[in-house]
Design a protein around this motif. Sequence first.
Motif, PDB file in Angstrom:
ATOM      1  N   ALA A  15       0.752  -1.224  -0.242  1.00 52.68           N
ATOM      2  CA  ALA A  15       0.035  -0.123  -0.071  1.00 52.68           C
ATOM      3  C   ALA A  15       0.967   1.240   0.039  1.00 52.68           C
ATOM      4  O   ALA A  15       0.468   2.240  -0.409  1.00 52.68           O
ATOM      5  N   GLU A  16       2.074   1.238   0.427  1.00 49.53           N
ATOM      6  CA  GLU A  16       3.134   2.187   0.565  1.00 49.53           C
ATOM      7  C   GLU A  16       4.335   1.766   0.015  1.00 49.53           C
ATOM      8  O   GLU A  16       4.674   0.389   0.283  1.00 49.53           O
ATOM      9  N   PRO A  17       5.302   2.511  -0.669  1.00 41.07           N
ATOM     10  CA  PRO A  17       6.644   2.070  -1.245  1.00 41.07           C
ATOM     11  C   PRO A  17       7.429   1.761   0.202  1.00 41.07           C
ATOM     12  O   PRO A  17       7.265   2.279   1.226  1.00 41.07           O
ATOM     13  N   ALA A  18       8.034   0.548   0.040  1.00 42.62           N
ATOM     14  CA  ALA A  18       9.119   0.073   0.992  1.00 42.62           C
ATOM     15  C   ALA A  18      10.124   1.033   1.293  1.00 42.62           C
ATOM     16  O   ALA A  18      10.553   1.729   0.258  1.00 42.62           O
ATOM     17  N   ASP A  19      10.712   1.196   2.605  1.00 41.79           N
ATOM     18  CA  ASP A  19      11.919   1.862   2.569  1.00 41.79           C
ATOM     19  C   ASP A  19      12.892   1.500   1.781  1.00 41.79           C
ATOM     20  O   ASP A  19      13.566   2.334   1.148  1.00 41.79           O
ATOM     21  N   VAL A  20      13.247   0.312   1.931  1.00 40.18           N
ATOM     22  CA  VAL A  20      14.094  -0.486   1.048  1.00 40.18           C
ATOM     23  C   VAL A  20      13.680  -1.663   0.052  1.00 40.18           C
ATOM     24  O   VAL A  20      12.965  -2.329   0.902  1.00 40.18           O
ATOM     25  N   VAL A  21      14.158  -1.773  -1.048  1.00 36.96           N
ATOM     26  CA  VAL A  21      13.704  -2.750  -1.671  1.00 36.96           C
ATOM     27  C   VAL A  21      14.917  -3.468  -2.458  1.00 36.96           C
ATOM     28  O   VAL A  21      15.969  -2.673  -3.052  1.00 36.96           O
ATOM     29  N   ILE A  22      15.430  -4.783  -1.839  1.00 34.10           N
ATOM     30  CA  ILE A  22      16.301  -5.711  -3.031  1.00 34.10           C
ATOM     31  C   ILE A  22      15.562  -6.305  -3.996  1.00 34.10           C
ATOM     32  O   ILE A  22      14.847  -7.075  -3.737  1.00 34.10           O
ATOM     33  N   ARG A  23      15.865  -5.740  -5.161  1.00 35.48           N
ATOM     34  CA  ARG A  23      15.410  -6.199  -6.378  1.00 35.48           C
ATOM     35  C   ARG A  23      15.751  -7.226  -7.043  1.00 35.48           C
ATOM     36  O   ARG A  23      16.984  -7.173  -7.338  1.00 35.48           O
ATOM     37  N   ASP A  24      14.991  -8.211  -7.574  1.00 37.22           N
ATOM     38  CA  ASP A  24      15.240  -9.154  -8.501  1.00 37.22           C
ATOM     39  C   ASP A  24      16.437 -10.104  -8.054  1.00 37.22           C
ATOM     40  O   ASP A  24      17.507  -9.995  -8.659  1.00 37.22           O
ATOM     41  N   VAL A  25      15.858 -10.760  -7.035  1.00 38.70           N
ATOM     42  CA  VAL A  25      16.987 -11.726  -6.330  1.00 38.70           C
ATOM     43  C   VAL A  25      16.505 -13.242  -6.529  1.00 38.70           C
ATOM     44  O   VAL A  25      15.292 -13.266  -6.931  1.00 38.70           O
ATOM     45  N   ARG A  26      17.135 -14.381  -6.354  1.00 39.79           N
ATOM     46  CA  ARG A  26      16.712 -15.555  -6.144  1.00 39.79           C
ATOM     47  C   ARG A  26      16.745 -15.969  -4.717  1.00 39.79           C
ATOM     48  O   ARG A  26      17.996 -16.063  -4.070  1.00 39.79           O
ATOM     49  N   LEU A  27      15.879 -16.133  -4.079  1.00 40.93           N
ATOM     50  CA  LEU A  27      15.558 -16.432  -2.610  1.00 40.93           C
ATOM     51  C   LEU A  27      15.589 -17.923  -2.300  1.00 40.93           C
ATOM     52  O   LEU A  27      14.969 -18.587  -2.950  1.00 40.93           O
ATOM     53  N   LEU A  28      16.741 -18.092  -1.582  1.00 46.81           N
ATOM     54  CA  LEU A  28      16.758 -19.732  -1.135  1.00 46.81           C
ATOM     55  C   LEU A  28      15.525 -19.960  -0.284  1.00 46.81           C
ATOM     56  O   LEU A  28      15.389 -19.568   0.825  1.00 46.81           O
ATOM     57  N   ASP A  29      14.405 -20.929  -0.792  1.00 50.32           N
ATOM     58  CA  ASP A  29      13.319 -21.252  -0.149  1.00 50.32           C
ATOM     59  C   ASP A  29      13.826 -22.279   1.032  1.00 50.32           C
ATOM     60  O   ASP A  29      14.276 -23.315   0.824  1.00 50.32           O
ATOM     61  N   PHE A  30      13.773 -21.762   2.223  1.00 51.99           N
ATOM     62  CA  PHE A  30      14.124 -22.728   3.238  1.00 51.99           C
ATOM     63  C   PHE A  30      13.292 -24.102   3.714  1.00 51.99           C
ATOM     64  O   PHE A  30      13.394 -25.013   4.313  1.00 51.99           O
ATOM     65  N   VAL A  31      12.052 -23.916   2.865  1.00 52.28           N
ATOM     66  CA  VAL A  31      11.078 -24.994   2.996  1.00 52.28           C
ATOM     67  C   VAL A  31      11.252 -26.111   1.951  1.00 52.28           C
ATOM     68  O   VAL A  31      11.512 -27.324   2.298  1.00 52.28           O
ATOM     69  N   THR A  32      11.470 -25.704   0.621  1.00 53.58           N
ATOM     70  CA  THR A  32      11.506 -26.741  -0.305  1.00 53.58           C
ATOM     71  C   THR A  32      13.419 -26.615  -0.924  1.00 53.58           C
ATOM     72  O   THR A  32      13.476 -27.577  -1.747  1.00 53.58           O
ATOM     73  N   GLY A  33      13.770 -25.518  -0.758  1.00 58.63           N
ATOM     74  CA  GLY A  33      15.268 -25.624  -1.210  1.00 58.63           C
ATOM     75  C   GLY A  33      15.280 -24.983  -2.588  1.00 58.63           C
ATOM     76  O   GLY A  33      16.327 -25.078  -3.182  1.00 58.63           O
ATOM     77  N   GLU A  34      14.032 -24.427  -3.124  1.00 62.99           N
ATOM     78  CA  GLU A  34      13.948 -23.775  -4.448  1.00 62.99           C
ATOM     79  C   GLU A  34      14.955 -22.509  -4.414  1.00 62.99           C
ATOM     80  O   GLU A  34      14.879 -21.979  -3.434  1.00 62.99           O
ATOM     81  N   LEU A  35      15.332 -21.870  -5.634  1.00 65.30           N
ATOM     82  CA  LEU A  35      15.811 -20.676  -5.704  1.00 65.30           C
ATOM     83  C   LEU A  35      14.680 -19.848  -6.364  1.00 65.30           C
ATOM     84  O   LEU A  35      14.322 -19.972  -7.497  1.00 65.30           O
ATOM     85  N   VAL A  36      13.797 -18.944  -5.850  1.00 64.34           N
ATOM     86  CA  VAL A  36      12.669 -18.482  -6.078  1.00 64.34           C
ATOM     87  C   VAL A  36      12.909 -17.050  -6.264  1.00 64.34           C
ATOM     88  O   VAL A  36      13.390 -16.087  -5.672  1.00 64.34           O
ATOM     89  N   PRO A  37      12.690 -16.508  -7.718  1.00 61.40           N
ATOM     90  CA  PRO A  37      12.708 -14.930  -7.973  1.00 61.40           C
ATOM     91  C   PRO A  37      11.925 -14.238  -7.386  1.00 61.40           C
ATOM     92  O   PRO A  37      10.555 -14.660  -7.168  1.00 61.40           O
ATOM     93  N   THR A  38      12.282 -13.097  -6.863  1.00 58.09           N
ATOM     94  CA  THR A  38      11.431 -12.451  -5.970  1.00 58.09           C
ATOM     95  C   THR A  38      12.202 -10.971  -5.742  1.00 58.09           C
ATOM     96  O   THR A  38      13.210 -10.823  -5.771  1.00 58.09           O
ATOM     97  N   ASP A  39      11.516  -9.993  -5.314  1.00 59.50           N
ATOM     98  CA  ASP A  39      11.927  -8.841  -4.577  1.00 59.50           C
ATOM     99  C   ASP A  39      11.973  -9.109  -2.881  1.00 59.50           C
ATOM    100  O   ASP A  39      11.118 -10.044  -2.439  1.00 59.50           O
ATOM    101  N   ILE A  40      12.815  -8.492  -2.158  1.00 58.84           N
ATOM    102  CA  ILE A  40      12.547  -8.483  -0.703  1.00 58.84           C
ATOM    103  C   ILE A  40      12.517  -6.950  -0.278  1.00 58.84           C
ATOM    104  O   ILE A  40      13.355  -6.105  -0.560  1.00 58.84           O
ATOM    105  N   ALA A  41      11.065  -6.664   0.358  1.00 60.75           N
ATOM    106  CA  ALA A  41      10.896  -5.431   1.054  1.00 60.75           C
ATOM    107  C   ALA A  41      11.262  -5.205   2.117  1.00 60.75           C
ATOM    108  O   ALA A  41      11.045  -6.058   3.271  1.00 60.75           O
ATOM    109  N   LEU A  42      11.865  -4.046   2.640  1.00 60.94           N
ATOM    110  CA  LEU A  42      12.417  -3.868   3.911  1.00 60.94           C
ATOM    111  C   LEU A  42      11.744  -2.488   4.663  1.00 60.94           C
ATOM    112  O   LEU A  42      11.782  -1.598   3.787  1.00 60.94           O
ATOM    113  N   CYS A  43      11.310  -2.720   5.839  1.00 55.66           N
ATOM    114  CA  CYS A  43      10.827  -1.605   6.595  1.00 55.66           C
ATOM    115  C   CYS A  43      11.559  -1.136   7.759  1.00 55.66           C
ATOM    116  O   CYS A  43      11.634  -1.908   8.686  1.00 55.66           O
ATOM    117  N   GLY A  44      12.746  -0.350   7.534  1.00 53.01           N
ATOM    118  CA  GLY A  44      13.570  -0.317   8.671  1.00 53.01           C
ATOM    119  C   GLY A  44      14.512  -1.373   9.001  1.00 53.01           C
ATOM    120  O   GLY A  44      15.063  -1.662   7.776  1.00 53.01           O
TER     121      GLY A  44
END
Length: 565
Positions: A15-44
């Motif tokens: 609903a609002e822009p995040a303070d910081v966005v880590i854009r276009d990463v492959r997140l190591l999914d700790f449940v399945t072990g997959e590398l999932v394309p995503t952004d990571i949004a940080l607030c503070g």
Amino acid sequence: MERILKKRIAQGQGAEPADVVIRDVRLLDFVTGELVPTDIALCGDTVVGTYGRYEGHTVIEGRGRIAVPGFIDTHLHVESSLVTPQEFDRCVLPHGVTTAVCDPHELANVIGGGAFDYFLKSSERMIMDLRVNLSSCVPATDMETSGASLDAASLVAYRDHSQVIGLAEFMNMPGVLHGDPGCLAKLAAFSGGHIDGHAPLMRGTALNGYLAAGITTDHEATRADEALEKVRKGMTVLIREGSVCKDLEALAPLLTVETSPFFAFCTDDRNPLEIAHEGHLDYLIRKAIALGVPPLAAYRAASLSAAQAFGLRDRGMIAPGKRADVVLLDSLEECLVSDVISAGRLVDDALFGTRETVVPVGKDSMRRANAVTVAELAVHGEGRARPVIGIVPGQIITEYLTHDLPQSDGQVLADVTQDIAKLCVVARHGHNENIGHGFVKGFGLKGGALASSVGHDSHNICVVGVNDTDMAIAVERLMATGGGFVAVQDGEIRGELALPVAGLMSDAPYEQVRDELIALRAAVKAMGGTLEEPFLQLAFLALPVIPHLKLTDRGLVDVNKMAFV
């Protein structure tokens, strides 16, 4: 707090822009072990969005790199890095270590409770999150002279500090098993909280009794069968790979995706030279994967399993609501760290420049009143069947050997032909003038002497050599420099590293310490030294809680019997 929560919720929903966005990463999914394309949004300092696309006021370009949670070193002694906590911060955080659980018992054995004050003050001014486990065994035993003594009341005074985890490695195993009142008082004071173990070779019903005291972790397992018994009985085994103790190769076969909740990583003791050449926890992960550990298991052990074992519920995964500790990798298998985000902040030199400095302590710790003489280092008696400490390279466990040694004028001498040197431990805290005498096999020295004011855990001066005159000169040089490491041959200083902060740490930048260690190591090799880590190996020869034969300022200790030889 309500305003912060409202902001996090809004940014997490997009609903609002995040303070910081880590854009276009492959997140190591700790449940399945997959590398999932995503952004990571940080607030503070908090992750608020994953598995989606986000807009942000500030953008960190991921460029397809792999994102994993910040690494957690579950047990270490900052003092063994030979630099101050703030230099340790600057040294290891770029390797992805965003959280470390330290036990300041090296400093505490020299200056007492002031060690906690220093480390807690430092932790409040560091970029990484340094947590403190309160040193449970100061001194480690009553078979040595320490600089200080801490009872249960001394520890309870710090128990409720926000940076304190609990009680650090409980080394006094006989005290626990035999119900020593001092041990029981400490265990009772921290009952229900985290209590670290220290149980080398402990098995069977003795291990059951030890665990029944409420102890939940151990970093001293050196064999796979030992580690398996410990995790089956509810412990989290902290797989250690330090500068001296290297247990990863032996324990790696146990670390699988299924068992990863029961294992974490630690370095215990690692100096700037190894960090510069190999890395820190990134090196452990890289080596574990090279040994056949599945990447998912290795990265879980380095973060999620560690967080859960130590009650750090706010970290261990990259997930909404968790602390924004993110490591960006160029390679998953090789754990090549390219950027680190600590509590939502991109780690760089400018970030380290924002810290307030903390004045070092313990600058007057070398307190022996009188100079050590050559005569005081002499060993008198019979040369036949002398007890000799046998070094095991890469381990702090030692062998209990016996050898016939040469004699002259009633003195027992070192024997270069058998690679047996004289070993002395010289009290340096000002309480007495004790000197313990013994012999050690395995340094490779052809001449001269090495001395160290780092002597776990009471940190008296440990000096090894084949020449008593050089040994005495080495001891006096440490008294003059405020402590450290020194190599002496033919009456000349061949190399040294000053450690004026309690005789344990340098107040110089870690790069300088690293360079001086390189020169010192070369000097020792020129004297015939064969050990990769001669000074750290020397420092552990005075630790009478690790089998089998050790030397303190009070004499040789048969650790299996916990009795003087």
